[in-house]
Design a protein around this motif. Structure first.
Motif, PDB file in Angstrom:
ATOM      1  N   VAL A  45     -13.165  -0.036   9.056  1.00 43.93           N
ATOM      2  CA  VAL A  45     -14.103  -0.189   7.935  1.00 43.93           C
ATOM      3  C   VAL A  45     -13.343  -0.462   6.643  1.00 43.93           C
ATOM      4  CG1 VAL A  45     -15.777   1.057   6.498  1.00 43.93           C
ATOM      5  CG2 VAL A  45     -15.938   1.179   8.989  1.00 43.93           C
ATOM      6  N   ASN A  46     -12.241   0.274   6.433  1.00 48.46           N
ATOM      7  CA  ASN A  46     -11.448   0.075   5.221  1.00 48.46           C
ATOM      8  C   ASN A  46     -10.860  -1.326   5.147  1.00 48.46           C
ATOM      9  OD1 ASN A  46     -11.905   2.682   4.333  1.00 48.46           O
ATOM     10  ND2 ASN A  46     -10.035   3.498   5.224  1.00 48.46           N
ATOM     11  N   ARG A  47     -10.381  -1.835   6.279  1.00 49.22           N
ATOM     12  CA  ARG A  47      -9.810  -3.187   6.264  1.00 49.22           C
ATOM     13  C   ARG A  47     -10.874  -4.221   5.927  1.00 49.22           C
ATOM     14  NH1 ARG A  47      -6.798  -6.865  10.983  1.00 49.22           N
ATOM     15  NH2 ARG A  47      -6.722  -8.709   9.668  1.00 49.22           N
ATOM     16  N   VAL A  48     -12.057  -4.077   6.496  1.00 52.79           N
ATOM     17  CA  VAL A  48     -13.126  -5.039   6.223  1.00 52.79           C
ATOM     18  C   VAL A  48     -13.509  -4.996   4.746  1.00 52.79           C
ATOM     19  CG1 VAL A  48     -15.553  -5.550   6.683  1.00 52.79           C
ATOM     20  CG2 VAL A  48     -14.007  -5.048   8.576  1.00 52.79           C
ATOM     21  N   MET A  49     -13.572  -3.807   4.165  1.00 57.47           N
ATOM     22  CA  MET A  49     -13.902  -3.702   2.745  1.00 57.47           C
ATOM     23  C   MET A  49     -12.800  -4.314   1.878  1.00 57.47           C
ATOM     24  SD  MET A  49     -15.762  -0.008   2.227  1.00 57.47           S
ATOM     25  CE  MET A  49     -14.288   0.959   2.630  1.00 57.47           C
ATOM     26  N   ALA A  50     -11.531  -4.045   2.228  1.00 58.06           N
ATOM     27  CA  ALA A  50     -10.419  -4.526   1.423  1.00 58.06           C
ATOM     28  C   ALA A  50     -10.351  -6.047   1.421  1.00 58.06           C
ATOM     29  CB  ALA A  50      -9.109  -3.936   1.928  1.00 58.06           C
ATOM     30  N   GLU A  51     -10.407  -6.657   2.597  1.00 56.78           N
ATOM     31  CA  GLU A  51     -10.267  -8.103   2.684  1.00 56.78           C
ATOM     32  C   GLU A  51     -11.575  -8.831   2.404  1.00 56.78           C
ATOM     33  OE1 GLU A  51      -8.068  -9.141   6.255  1.00 56.78           O
ATOM     34  OE2 GLU A  51      -6.798  -7.374   5.986  1.00 56.78           O
ATOM     35  N   GLY A  52     -12.681  -8.070   2.410  1.00 59.32           N
ATOM     36  CA  GLY A  52     -13.961  -8.642   2.020  1.00 59.32           C
ATOM     37  C   GLY A  52     -14.241  -8.495   0.541  1.00 59.32           C
ATOM     38  N   LEU A 201      -3.115 -11.352  -2.609  1.00 59.37           N
ATOM     39  CA  LEU A 201      -2.471 -10.526  -1.589  1.00 59.37           C
ATOM     40  C   LEU A 201      -3.388  -9.402  -1.122  1.00 59.37           C
ATOM     41  CD1 LEU A 201       1.171 -10.242  -3.008  1.00 59.37           C
ATOM     42  CD2 LEU A 201       0.328 -11.764  -1.208  1.00 59.37           C
ATOM     43  N   THR A 202      -4.120  -8.778  -2.036  1.00 55.58           N
ATOM     44  CA  THR A 202      -4.973  -7.666  -1.625  1.00 55.58           C
ATOM     45  C   THR A 202      -6.147  -8.150  -0.780  1.00 55.58           C
ATOM     46  OG1 THR A 202      -5.918  -5.581  -2.440  1.00 55.58           O
ATOM     47  CG2 THR A 202      -6.602  -7.594  -3.559  1.00 55.58           C
ATOM     48  N   ARG A 203      -6.548  -9.430  -0.929  1.00 53.74           N
ATOM     49  CA  ARG A 203      -7.585 -10.013  -0.088  1.00 53.74           C
ATOM     50  C   ARG A 203      -7.023 -10.674   1.162  1.00 53.74           C
ATOM     51  NH1 ARG A 203     -12.461 -12.118  -2.331  1.00 53.74           N
ATOM     52  NH2 ARG A 203     -11.954 -14.201  -1.537  1.00 53.74           N
ATOM     53  N   GLY A 204      -5.693 -10.780   1.234  1.00 54.62           N
ATOM     54  CA  GLY A 204      -5.059 -11.515   2.322  1.00 54.62           C
ATOM     55  C   GLY A 204      -5.118 -10.783   3.651  1.00 54.62           C
ATOM     56  N   ASP A 205      -4.849 -11.516   4.696  1.00 53.27           N
ATOM     57  CA  ASP A 205      -4.879 -10.966   6.048  1.00 53.27           C
ATOM     58  C   ASP A 205      -3.734  -9.974   6.249  1.00 53.27           C
ATOM     59  OD1 ASP A 205      -5.899 -11.265   8.966  1.00 53.27           O
ATOM     60  OD2 ASP A 205      -3.733 -11.521   9.122  1.00 53.27           O
ATOM     61  N   LEU A 253     -13.906   5.608  -5.978  1.00 49.89           N
ATOM     62  CA  LEU A 253     -13.356   4.600  -5.082  1.00 49.89           C
ATOM     63  C   LEU A 253     -12.124   5.182  -4.394  1.00 49.89           C
ATOM     64  CD1 LEU A 253     -13.932   1.556  -4.492  1.00 49.89           C
ATOM     65  CD2 LEU A 253     -12.212   1.016  -6.214  1.00 49.89           C
ATOM     66  N   THR A 254     -12.027   4.962  -3.084  1.00 48.86           N
ATOM     67  CA  THR A 254     -10.825   5.360  -2.351  1.00 48.86           C
ATOM     68  C   THR A 254      -9.846   4.198  -2.337  1.00 48.86           C
ATOM     69  OG1 THR A 254     -12.079   6.872  -0.938  1.00 48.86           O
ATOM     70  CG2 THR A 254      -9.909   6.195  -0.155  1.00 48.86           C
ATOM     71  N   LEU A 255      -8.611   4.466  -2.746  1.00 50.42           N
ATOM     72  CA  LEU A 255      -7.601   3.423  -2.849  1.00 50.42           C
ATOM     73  C   LEU A 255      -6.301   3.861  -2.187  1.00 50.42           C
ATOM     74  CD1 LEU A 255      -7.986   2.426  -6.629  1.00 50.42           C
ATOM     75  CD2 LEU A 255      -8.864   1.166  -4.662  1.00 50.42           C
ATOM     76  N   THR A 256      -5.522   2.876  -1.758  1.00 50.97           N
ATOM     77  CA  THR A 256      -4.144   3.099  -1.318  1.00 50.97           C
ATOM     78  C   THR A 256      -3.237   2.331  -2.261  1.00 50.97           C
ATOM     79  OG1 THR A 256      -4.794   3.295   1.007  1.00 50.97           O
ATOM     80  CG2 THR A 256      -2.490   2.829   0.559  1.00 50.97           C
ATOM     81  N   GLU A 257      -2.258   3.038  -2.836  1.00 51.67           N
ATOM     82  CA  GLU A 257      -1.330   2.423  -3.782  1.00 51.67           C
ATOM     83  C   GLU A 257       0.093   2.617  -3.284  1.00 51.67           C
ATOM     84  OE1 GLU A 257      -0.922   2.465  -8.567  1.00 51.67           O
ATOM     85  OE2 GLU A 257      -0.566   4.406  -7.584  1.00 51.67           O
ATOM     86  N   VAL A 281      -4.820  -1.410  -2.514  1.00 53.15           N
ATOM     87  CA  VAL A 281      -5.816  -1.889  -1.556  1.00 53.15           C
ATOM     88  C   VAL A 281      -6.952  -0.880  -1.464  1.00 53.15           C
ATOM     89  CG1 VAL A 281      -6.159  -2.824   0.767  1.00 53.15           C
ATOM     90  CG2 VAL A 281      -3.887  -2.850  -0.244  1.00 53.15           C
ATOM     91  N   ILE A 282      -8.159  -1.365  -1.235  1.00 49.28           N
ATOM     92  CA  ILE A 282      -9.317  -0.500  -1.044  1.00 49.28           C
ATOM     93  C   ILE A 282      -9.157   0.310   0.243  1.00 49.28           C
ATOM     94  CG2 ILE A 282     -11.785  -0.505  -0.468  1.00 49.28           C
ATOM     95  CD1 ILE A 282     -12.157  -2.843  -2.329  1.00 49.28           C
ATOM     96  N   GLY A 283      -9.528   1.592   0.189  1.00 45.33           N
ATOM     97  CA  GLY A 283      -9.548   2.448   1.368  1.00 45.33           C
ATOM     98  C   GLY A 283      -8.162   2.899   1.791  1.00 45.33           C
TER      99      GLY A 283
END
Length: 363
Positions: A45-52, A201-205, A253-257, A281-283
């Protein structure tokens, strides 16, 4: 002779029906709920939110279910939905220094001020499948100790790079743009500044960025990083309300830094010091955040006065032009759609060339 496949709308409708049946699977097995996906597949879910580029766990869970677990397809669905949403305004920059950390580690300072919090991580587990037996992965027993109290929000957790900065050992970050560009509203333009690069980059694969980051570690870019700090937690999002004359919190918002500390021997314009790579990145998406930080540092070679080694990770147009999985998927998958006319013309061309070659050989 090659001919077009017939069927038209009826064939497409039948394909949709078949897809729906495959998505549901065996009806003797209980259907997955969105709550189950959201709570038990949180990293997906976190990956989909981050790249979406959209923070909505419920919507991301729905997209994963609709896409049958294909995360790139789910990201596509999220981005498509995002384009339908009104833009109400812009938030203030979030203060990650005030993050309520669920996980906070440093690979450079053992006794980091504020303590280290291992948090929920696969890092210390045995990679053995064990859930089906009722145990935790690998049937590990006992509790992994933590260096700090994850529930104690009163303990300040200063950034590791700030500690180095006080002694002048790490490069100062130049002030950011007053109004950075928004790549969701304007096309990518080159040369791209750092703010725009970080957005891409944060939207990248995640897989692509992981490969690029790995290449820098193997010598394609002279990048020797340490994880100065990795933190995962919750931050408040604030917006200015003109009617009130102040900022108000509109959500969390949950973030990873991730901030990396990189060796830097100096150049004609910079003294010997450490430099930074940055990922946000989100999540909970730490592999992506670390990869992003490594690639960010590799792309900074020019502003730091380093020589271009010709490594792929140092080529901004190569990295940013190929990082987006939605663009890559669209360009890749379009070749499976009908190209009958194009192929017929090439087929005729090849036949003509072969006939001409045969004639010349006979003369």
């Amino acid at each position: 002779m090659y001919v077009a496949v017939k069927g038209g709308e009826k064939a497409i409708d039948a394909a949709h029906d078949w897809l729906a049946k495959e998505r549901r699977g065996d009806r003797a097995v209980a259907e997955l709920s969105l709550a189950q996906i959201r709570e038990q597949m949180s990293l997906a879910v976190n990956r989909v939110m981050a790249e979406g580029s959209l923070f909505d766990p419920d919507l991301a869970a729905l997209a994963i279910k609709q896409a049958r677990g294909d995360l790139i397809e789910a990201i596509f669905l999220i981005r498509a939905y995002r384009t339908t949403l009104p833009r109400l305004g812009a938030s203030r920059p979030v203060d990650t220094g005030a993050m309520r950390c669920d996980r906070r580690i440093s690979a450079t300072f053992k006794d980091a001020p504020g303590g280290q919090v291992l948090g929920p991580t696969f890092d210390y587990t045995h990679r053995l499948a064990g859930l089906q037996t009722g145990g935790r992965g690998g049937r590990i027993r006992g509790r992994v100790p933590v260096c700090g109290d994850a529930t104690d929000e009163a303990v300040p957790k200063p950034r590791i790079t700030d500690i180095l900065g006080r002694d002048g050992l790490i490069q100062d970050e130049p002030p950011g743009e007053a109004e950075p560009p928004d790549m969701t509203r304007a096309p990518m333009d080159y040369p791209a500044g750092r703010a725009l690069r970080l957005q891409a980059l944060t939207r990248g694969d995640e897989g692509f960025l992981l490969g690029m980051a790995y290449s820098t570690q193997r010598g394609y870019g002279r990048n020797h990083p340490f994880v100065g700090e990795l933190r995962i937690g919750t931050v408040e999002v604030e917006m200015e309300v003109p009617e009130l004359g102040e900022a108000v919190c509109v959500g969390e918002l949950t973030l990873t830094e991730c901030e990396t500390v990189n060796q830097f021997a100096g150049s004609k314009i910079e003294p010997a010091q450490f430099t930074r790579g940055y990922g946000l990145v989100i999540g909970q998406t730490e592999r992506k955040a670390i990869s992003m930080a490594l690639v960010d540092r590799a792309l900074r070679w020019e502003e730091l006065g380093e020589e271009d080694s010709g490594a792929p990770a140092q080529d901004a147009e190569f990295v940013l032009g190929h990082a987006d999985n939605i663009q890559a998927t669209g360009f890749l998958e379009h070749i499976k759609l009908p190209h009958y006319v194009d192929f017929q013309s090439e087929l005729e061309l090849v036949r003509r060339m072969r006939a001409e070659a045969a004639r010349e050989a006979a003369e």
